[in-house]
Design an enzyme around this catalytic site. Structure first.
Site: not given
Ligand code: F6R
Length: 611
Positions: A2, A27, A484, A606, A507, A73
């Site tokens: 949000c 976000r 990643e 985000k 495995h 959200w």
């Molecule tokens: C993936 C991504 C998320 C963040 C996670 C942690 O691309 O952006 O997996 O890495 O939500 O967020 P922060 O780093 O802001 O604690």
């Protein structure tokens, strides 16, 4: 997650709020709304994008000098017009926006239902709003007092902002656990979840702390604690420019942020990496050097991409500093009963500095005597304030929901810390130390070289964009890079992808391999090179398609692979900062070729401010 925006002052509130909501779109959200108070309180809300809300309001009288806006959200109740914020109290006098979760909302709702309240939405927010209004009514007290009483009963996390029909020049806001920034203009105030809706108007801001309440008029900001004591607002200067949160000619924020990496890594190293004196200068580390170098154990606590940075750091710290390292998902760490000793150091890694699980995890560890060191991007964020010390990554605002430049900056910071500690502890010899300083210094230029392959990677992405699954494999320092890569692919292209240690593939996951499965190997030259060549052979023998990230001049893997992405030679400790770039570009271009919204992938947020 949000986003909230509010305004009070001489400007028209609606355009300020609308623009602010657009700035917060990154976000992640699924509905939006505004409440404007002129002579009467008007609320407009809509499922979908802010642009859809804007379109639905064309031609309406939106005149007001005070208002609140929200991107939601969904947590409690599906995303629809009804559940979107702002909510209106049953009395029709109060409108409220909320970011966070009221955990005891069911109990509060029961109390209100018994009193005859009816609810128009399924949200915890509407419950809290009516709970506040009910207190005001019963106690015949001010709204401010009612909010204070109500919040003492609330369990959970929140930022709330309320506009009251009876006080048309006042906003009441409060925070616990979710972020709130107040921008101070000339006879006007701007409120938002982060600074991005504010920097266009003012650089003077106040970060509201947990358990604080703000009473905001155009020309006055009063900050109090829940005990009704006045506090002195701590006014800070924002150090970001508007350009940093705009696309600057790129098609997407994600692409812009991928291409910013030579600069962001450079900015992160600048002033810290002192090649001529063979030093790493980091005030946060230096001031706590005894605590850090004598740590019995380091526990990296993070989520998502930041957790992957922690995994790379585990390999680096153990190798260079000989300190045992554990890497924990914050969401697991906070709920189990971890054994923490006073000599333990927790390294909290977070781009946003607002991730709820990471924040609570460090608070719990702090209670047990651990020392908290934050590796964070957002200055003044909640985790920054909850940490004992730390180092900022200086990557600038990251708007694309998928983390890219924050990851490489985290790696740069963590590598510098490891080098500094290793030197202090004497666990690294001088030649290796100096070599690694130079290797780090060369990274921004080498990232530039990797980025030159964008067209080639775009062509590879087009070739594989119809795949149903991807497998990402790596060993050693490249194992977290493979994780990643898989995460980026899932997020941005909605293709199922798994990351695995290359040897572990035998495995289980090898059962998936056939001629339709693209397998991405992060196979640059390191201590595991020969081993990974064998792993590639195992995939080829089963007709899997091999896409490999290789070191320049690696003929062996080049000949074995269907497609290659080349990176310059680098020491294995710093190589993840290079090797992840092709992963980011591959995921980006697959997403784009599928016509997806790469900056705002579905269901993602985000800043994950709920657990
Ligand atoms: C993936 C991504 C998320 C963040 C996670 C942690 O691309 O952006 O997996 O890495 O939500 O967020 P922060 O780093 O802001 O604690």
């Amino acid at each position: 997650m949000c986003g909230i925006v509010a305004y009070v002052g001489p400007k028209e509130a609606y355009p300020v709020i609308l623009k602010g909501l657009k700035r917060l779109e990154y976000r992640g959200y699924d509905s939006s709304g505004v409440a404007l108070l002129d002579k009467e309180l008007k609320i407009y809300k809509k499922k979908g994008k802010v642009a859809e809300l804007e379109e639905s309001l064309v031609g309406k009288d939106l005149h007001a000098h005070i208002g609140i806006g929200h991107t939601r959200w969904a947590t409690h109740g599906e995303p629809n017009d009804r559940n979107a914020h702002p909510h209106l109290s049953a009395s029709g006098k109060l409108a409220m926006i909320h970011n966070g979760i009221i955990e005891n909302y069911a109990q509060l709702k029961q109390e209100l239902l018994k009193k005859g309240y009816e609810f128009k939405s399924d949200t915890d927010t509407e419950v809290l709003l009516n709970f506040i209004d009910d207190i005001r009514e019963n106690n015949q007290c001010s709204l401010e007092e009612a909010v204070r009483i109500a919040l003492k009963r609330v369990v959970g996390a929140y930022v709330i902002i309320i506009v009251d029909q009876e006080s048309p020049d006042t906003l009441i806001a409060a925070r616990k656990g979710s972020p709130l920034v107040i921008g101070i203009g000339k006879d006007e105030h701007f409120l938002a979840s982060d600074a991005s809706p504010i920097i266009e108007y003012t650089k003077e801001v106040v970060y509201v702390n947990d358990y604080e309440l703000a009473i905001i008029k155009p020309d006055e900001l009063v900050l109090k604690n829940l005990g009704n004591e006045k506090l002195t607002p701590f006014v800070q200067k924002l150090d970001i420019e508007l350009a940093a949160i705009e696309k600057g000619g790129y098609e997407h924020f994600m692409l812009k942020e991928i291409f910013e990496q030579p600069h962001t890594i450079y900015d992160c190293l600048r002033g810290r990496l002192d090649l001529s004196n063979g030093q790493v200068k980091m005030a946060g580390v230096q001031q706590n050097i005894e605590q850090l170098k004598n740590a019995n154990r380091i526990i990296m606590v993070a989520c998502g991409t930041s957790w992957h940075a922690g995994l790379v750091a585990e390999y680096i710290f153990e190798e260079l500093c000989r300190i045992p390292v554990e890497v924990e998902y914050a969401s697991e760490f906070r709920y189990r009963n971890p054994v923490i000793h006073p000599g333990d150091v927790i390294v909290a890694i977070s781009q946003s500095g607002e991730t709820a699980d990471t924040l609570v995890a460090i608070e719990k560890a702090k209670e047990q005597g651990a020392f908290i060191f934050g590796v964070l991007n957002v200055v003044g964020s909640s985790i920054a304030r909850a940490s004992h010390s730390g180092a900022y990554t200086h990557a600038g605002p990251e708007i694309g929901v998928a983390s890219t430049k924050a990851f490489t900056a985290q790696l740069a910071v963590l590598t510098m810390i490891a080098l500094k500690l290793a030197k202090e502890k004497g666990t690294i010899d001088a030649a290796r130390y100096n070599n690694l300083l130079h290797e780090l210094h060369a990274i921004p230029e080498k990232v530039e070289v990797v980025l030159q392959q964008k067209d080639k990677i775009q062509a590879i992405a087009a070739k594989y964009s119809n795949a149903n699954d991807f497998l990402y494999l790596g060993r050693g320092y490249n194992f977290p890079v493979a994780l990643e890569g898989a995460l980026k692919t899932k997020e941005i292209s909605y293709i199922h992808a798994e990351g695995y240690p290359a040897a572990e593939m035998k495995h289980g996951p090898i059962a998936l391999v056939d001629e339709t499965l693209p397998v991405v190997f992060v196979a640059t030259k390191d201590a595991y090179h020969e081993k990974i060549v064998s792993n590639i052979q195992e995939i080829k023998a089963r007709k899997g398609k091999v896409l490999a990230v290789i070191t320049e001049g690696d003929e062996i893997i080049s000949q074995l692979s269907d497609d290659i992405m080349v990176v310059p030679e680098a020491d294995e400790i710093v190589a993840p900062m290079l090797n992840v770039i092709p992963m980011q570009l591959l995921a980006y271009y697959i997403g784009v070729s599928k016509g997806l919204d790469v900056d705002k992938p579905r269901n993602l947020a985000k800043s994950v401010t709920v657990e």
